[in-house]
Design a protein around this motif. Structure first.
Motif: not given
Length: 296
Positions: A228, A230, A267-269, A272, A276, A281
């Motif tokens: 992940t 974020g 998950s890359s945003s 994130t 989350y 997931d």
């Protein structure tokens, strides 16, 4: 003070729906701590509306003082032996299909709180056997046997966050050691190969792209399944300043780099966070593993 204005893409509104209020009421009723509130998570409105809360065990006082974290530092209270049962009741009331259990650092305890993690997992499984369990653990620095204690009760996901690149550990995560964090992720995978391992980083603390990619390589060497990424958000003016707001396009680029390196799930945003969308997931992780198995 941090003079960087927040860009539009990371501004969120907390929608206090009836489900949000119900989750809040249950957390208070069972006298539980959550990382959602203690760490001032920006996604609390969305997650609690979906009746998803990340429970923080072993109290709300941490023995570490990381420069990014909003959890209070000081002398923790003794372990509450009734906490596992209360958590199981809340999980039952919310009818959670997936629950994330995290904790403060407890350097004052001989095992770092590992046995308490195991008790919580066992109690949830007694109450709701079908609920999948994800643990987000501290690094258990100098706590030999801690990972083994948790692995014996076999959580479905073993998560420990690297948080940042090794160069920034002395200023951002001074009580931790980079290779210790890598070691426990590798150890968890060796002890229980079927358990998914997971780790995450905050971006925007002054790291370079090359450093982020190197952490990805290190995590793959440790056989980590899920990454992940974020945006770091400064909780108060006393905490480390944001050095850079990573754009959505940059997060998208990191996603493709990580995918090419072989992570099962990424998950890359900007928004994130480690827990989350943890429930959805987890389903994706299971399906990807099955697809990979069938294709081989």
């Amino acid at each position: 003070m941090n003079s960087l204005p927040k860009p539009e893409w990371i501004k969120v509104k907390i929608n206090q729906s009836s489900a949000f209020k119900e989750t809040d009421a249950l957390v208070k009723k069972y006298q539980l701590n959550t990382v959602c509130t203690e760490a001032a998570c920006p996604n609390i409105g969305e997650c609690w509306t979906k009746r998803h809360a990340t429970v923080m065990i072993l109290g709300n006082i941490c023995t570490r003082a990381c420069a990014f974290c909003n959890v209070a530092t000081g002398r923790p209270s003794p372990i509450d032996p009734n906490e596992p049962a209360r958590i199981a009741l809340m999980v039952q009331k919310l009818n959670l299909r997936h629950v994330v259990i995290t904790s403060v650092d407890r350097d004052d305890l001989k095992d770092g709180g590992a046995q308490h993690f195991a008790h919580v997992i066992t109690e949830i499984r007694k109450t709701l056997p079908s609920t999948t369990i994800e643990v987000l653990t501290p690094d258990f620095l100098r706590k030999e046997g801690a990972v083994l204690t948790i692995s014996k009760v076999k959580p479905d996901v073993f998560n420990h966050n690297m948080e940042t690149v090794p160069r920034l550990y002395p200023s951002i995560r001074p009580g931790a050691r980079y290779f210790q964090s890598l070691r426990i992720l590798y150890e968890a995978k060796q002890l229980q190969p079927d358990v998914f391992t997971k780790s995450g980083m905050m971006l925007g603390l002054g790291e370079s792209k090359e450093e982020v990619v190197q952490v990805m390589d290190d995590l793959r060497c440790a056989q980590v399944d899920f990454l992940t990424l974020g945006q770091y958000l400064r909780p108060t003016p006393k905490h480390a300043a944001v050095q850079h707001y990573v754009t959505p396009n940059e997060f998208e680029e990191y996603y493709h780099i990580a995918k090419a390196k072989g992570f099962l799930q990424i998950s890359s945003s900007p928004m994130t966070r480690s827990s989350y969308h943890a429930d959805t997931d987890f389903e994706v992780l299971k399906n990807k593993r099955l697809t990979t198995y069938l294709s081989n």
